[in-house]
Design an enzyme around this catalytic site. Structure first.
Site, PDB file in Angstrom:
ATOM      1  N   GLU A 218       6.013   3.878  -0.443  1.00 36.81           N
ATOM      2  CA  GLU A 218       6.631   5.149  -0.863  1.00 36.81           C
ATOM      3  C   GLU A 218       8.015   5.409  -0.278  1.00 36.81           C
ATOM      4  OE1 GLU A 218       3.455   4.850   0.104  1.00 36.81           O
ATOM      5  OE2 GLU A 218       2.463   5.115  -1.839  1.00 36.81           O
TER       6      GLU A 218
ATOM      7  N   ASP B 242      -1.077  13.554  -5.130  1.00 41.07           N
ATOM      8  CA  ASP B 242       0.324  13.099  -5.143  1.00 41.07           C
ATOM      9  C   ASP B 242       0.916  12.781  -6.522  1.00 41.07           C
ATOM     10  OD1 ASP B 242      -1.450  10.948  -5.280  1.00 41.07           O
ATOM     11  OD2 ASP B 242      -0.492   9.755  -3.719  1.00 41.07           O
TER      12      ASP B 242
ATOM     13  N   GLU C  21      -6.878   3.034 -10.768  1.00 42.23           N
ATOM     14  CA  GLU C  21      -6.312   1.843 -10.136  1.00 42.23           C
ATOM     15  C   GLU C  21      -6.073   0.730 -11.144  1.00 42.23           C
ATOM     16  OE1 GLU C  21      -5.127   1.862  -7.262  1.00 42.23           O
ATOM     17  OE2 GLU C  21      -6.189   3.368  -6.089  1.00 42.23           O
TER      18      GLU C  21
ATOM     19  N   ARG D 289      -2.250  -0.503 -12.016  1.00 47.14           N
ATOM     20  CA  ARG D 289      -1.918  -1.855 -11.558  1.00 47.14           C
ATOM     21  C   ARG D 289      -1.998  -2.876 -12.695  1.00 47.14           C
ATOM     22  NH1 ARG D 289      -3.824  -2.087  -5.244  1.00 47.14           N
ATOM     23  NH2 ARG D 289      -4.178   0.128  -5.004  1.00 47.14           N
TER      24      ARG D 289
HETATM   25  C1  DMJ Z   1      -0.247   2.519  -5.017  1.00 45.10           C
HETATM   26  O1  DMJ Z   1      -1.356   2.021  -5.619  1.00 45.10           O
HETATM   27  C2  DMJ Z   1       0.409   3.584  -5.837  1.00 45.10           C
HETATM   28  O2  DMJ Z   1       1.683   3.789  -5.416  1.00 45.10           O
HETATM   29  C3  DMJ Z   1      -0.355   4.861  -5.805  1.00 45.10           C
HETATM   30  O3  DMJ Z   1       0.314   5.890  -6.482  1.00 45.10           O
HETATM   31  C4  DMJ Z   1      -0.539   5.303  -4.388  1.00 45.10           C
HETATM   32  N1  DMJ Z   1      -1.100   4.271  -3.579  1.00 45.10           N
HETATM   33  C5  DMJ Z   1      -0.581   2.949  -3.644  1.00 45.10           C
HETATM   34  C6  DMJ Z   1       0.566   2.654  -2.718  1.00 45.10           C
HETATM   35  O4  DMJ Z   1       0.582   3.281  -1.549  1.00 45.10           O
END
Ligand code: DMJ
Length: 673
Positions: A573, A437, A304, A308
């Protein structure tokens, strides 16, 4: 004795010195008079008793000595001055010259220091030629020192010249920095911007400046203005109630902390840049410069904070050209590195960025596969910018290792990996949703980032998409929507996370980069499904997870929602994929679908006093049950992709030059197409 004839001839000429002892002089024995008056009288008497010749000789001698005295005083004065200067020079040589020699103009208060020195020590002045050396007079030992003083002067002059050149260069650099373009305008970077440390290779060029300089700005349209308005509203809430904290709680008008690092602010930086929100950006930049401190005893999640914070700082650096963001990126990048110190080199999930320690979650020694394989774009870029290959080495090793692992199912990976053994765990469950994912997303994106040369990445990506087609694709009823389900120990589940909606965009990006045309076909069918995950729901907003109907039943839609899954976290998404689809096809329906979604966010998640909130129930328009939390990715991703989706300017983050990380932070493609 007295003679009559001698008396008649007048007083005799005194050609000799006669000493007459008077009564006072006779005191000598038994008494001693040393008073000043007596000594003065006595000297005067003696002088009077001298002949003219004697007096002249004495006077001449005095005059001669006086002249000699004056000459040697002058010589001694120079000598003394020279000695004094030497000791001052020596002090300065020790204290000033090393400082003046520092080669970093930006951190040098050089002009002031140099001027001050000139005032104190005139020989440092370049305006005034140095005095000729005093080598002709005075003792020989000083004549030897004089040339040394010349050498010192030369060093000082050279140093001063070098300093002046550096100051000049600094001025030029500052002028250049002050013309960073702000989407056509000019911005003045903060003077406190720290220079890169000498160990950092200066980046070749912040990537966007070039692209933006070369084109006429495309006017912003109505829908983009609506996104700007939405962003401003969200930002107002954050600014009023959560400034500098991780997330806004818009209903309780407060905030929540996750890492305590101003997550929303950092995630939103490049969005503000792209939306042209100059004032907001500069205010946020000041916070980063002054208040963003990573030296904190806090555990952060490696994934994270990489996507970010590191991703956000790197992309903002590229867009703005402001080295502050690169410095901060380097700082957090270094602090995250302890995560890789594991027996298998598969990183731990958590790092204490203040202490430099890392650990897995309390209940396991596993890490999540998506997490350890979706930090590569950022660390690789950090290596490229800093010239320090340790970042790239660490993350490349993870990919190479995962490439060789057994336990995959036609390229599909399990969700967990053990940090001790380096093996997949909890085998048999395959999803493109949570925990797996972005593994698939980053296979393709790393391949593109690196100039499409890393074949293993492409191989793994292509194999995985074949695995998706083979094991996870099904069609729903009644609309026959193609969706991506899950496989658990050989059993298919018609469950699809909203997170999977990144896939149409990724497939389209692959096709745009020359991969199989049927990837684009699949992207088109999947984005339709993702849109239906919104359109078939009462609020027009997607739940977190849907279950598709595999069999037609009267009165049933394709999409079923379980009570536990009906929340919406303002996720990006679907909008992300709509953006890619519009960019590559130009089909306006994608913009229209995005516009519907934005309106529904405004209808059901907007908090009047500022900010947007996650909701608990997308099926109840009259009470969507606000959760009182605005996730940082709403500003970092959702609104950014909305703005880009509504834009007809393909150069606004050109997809042949940039690759978005999984948090929507654009990073340069190393060898642009
Ligand atoms: C974000 O932090 C990123 O896109 C991550 O890959 C998946 N989750 C969240 C958004 O849904």
């Amino acid at each position: 004795m007295y003679s009559g004839a001698a008396a008649a001839a007048g007083p005799p000429r005194r050609d000799f010195i006669s000493v007459t002892l008077g009564p006072e002089e006779a005191v000598g024995v038994g008494g001693y008079n040393n008073s000043k008056a007596w000594r003065r009288r006595s000297c005067w008497r003696k002088w009077k008793q001298l002949s003219r010749l004697q007096r002249s000789v004495i006077l001449f001698l005095f005059a001669f000595l006086a002249v000699c005295g004056v000459i040697s005083y002058s010589s001694m004065g120079e000598t003394w001055k020279s000695i004094t200067n030497k000791s001052l020079d020596d002090q300065r040589t020790e204290q000033e010259i090393p400082r003046l020699k520092l080669a970093n103009p930006a951190v040098l208060p050089a002009p002031q220091k140099a001027d001050a020195n000139r005032g104190d020590y005139p020989e440092l002045s370049l305006q005034k030629p140095p005095k000729p050396p005093h080598v002709r007079r005075g003792p020989s030992n000083l004549q030897i020192k004089a040339p040394r003083r010349d050498t010192r002067l030369k060093i000082q002059q050279d140093t001063m010249r070098a300093v002046e050149q550096l100051v000049e260069a600094d001025k030029v650099e500052k002028t250049e920095k002050s013309i960073i373009s702000w989407r056509g305008a000019v911005i003045e970077p903060d003077q406190s911007t720290e220079p890169p440390s000498s160990k950092i290779m200066e980046p070749e060029k912040p990537s966007s400046v070039e692209a933006e300089d070369q084109k006429e700005p495309v006017p912003i349209n109505e829908r983009q203005l609506a996104v700007i308005e939405a962003f401003r509203h969200a930002w107002k809430g954050y600014k009023d109630f959560a400034w500098g904290h991780d997330e806004l709680k818009p209903l309780s008008k407060s905030y929540s902390e996750w890492f305590g690092l101003g997550l929303t602010l950092i995630d939103a930086l490049d969005t503000m840049w792209i939306l042209g929100l100059k004032e907001e950006f500069e205010e946020a930049r000041k916070w980063v410069a002054k208040d963003l401190v990573f030296d904190k005893n806090v555990d952060v999640n490696l994934f994270e904070s990489t996507i970010r914070i590191l991703g956000g700082l790197l992309s903002t650096y590229h867009l703005s050209g402001d080295s502050l963001f690169l410095e901060k990126a380097k700082d957090i990048g270094n602090r995250l590195m302890p995560a890789f110190k594991t027996p298998s080199k598969i990183p731990y999930s958590d790092v204490n960025i203040g202490r430099g320690t890392a650990h897995p979650p309390r209940w396991t020694s596993d890490s999540t596969v998506a997490e350890v394989t979706s930090i590569q774009l950022e660390f690789r870029e950090l290596s490229r910018l800093t010239g320090d290959e340790k970042f790239q080495k660490a993350v490349d090793e993870v990919m190479k290792h995962v490439h060789t692992l057994s336990g995959k199912n036609d390229g599909l990976v399990p969700m967990f990996i053990n940090t001790n053994s380096g093996q997949f765990t909890h085998l048999g469950v395959y999803t493109l949703g949570a925990r797996a994912d972005s593994y698939y997303e980053y296979l393709l994106k790393q391949w593109i980032q690196g100039g499409k040369k890393e074949n293993e990445l492409l191989e793994d990506y292509m194999r995985a998409i074949e695995g998706v087609k083979k094991h996870l694709l099904q069609k729903s009823e009644p609309k026959k929507l193609t969706f991506v389900g899950e496989l658990a120990h050989g059993h298919f589940s018609a469950k699809m996370d909203h997170l999977v909606c990144f896939l149409p965009g990724t497939l389209a990006l692959g096709a745009h980069n020359g991969l199989a045309a049927d990837h684009m076909k699949l992207a088109e069918t999947l984005i339709e499904t993702c849109y239906q995950m919104y359109a078939q729901v009462e609020t027009g907003l997607s739940p977190e997870i849907v279950h598709f109907n595999l069999h037609a039943q009267k009165g049933h839609k394709d999409v079923e929602i379980k009570p536990a899954d009906r929340h919406n976290l303002l996720r990006p998404e679907t909008v992300e994929s709509l953006f890619y689809m519009y960019r590559f096809t130009g089909d306006k329906k994608y913009q229209d679908w995005g516009w519907e979604i934005l309106q529904n966010f405004n209808r059901y998640t907007r908090v009047p006093t500022g900010g947007y909130t996650s909701i608990n129930n997308v099926q109840n328009p009259s009470n969507p049950e606000p959760r009182d939390k605005m996730e940082s990715f709403f500003l970092g991703e959702t609104l950014k992709y909305m703005f880009l989706l509504f834009s007809d300017d393909i150069d606004l983050i050109n997809l042949d030059k940039y690759i978005f990380n999984t948090e929507a932070h654009p990073l340069p493609i190393w060898v642009p197409a």
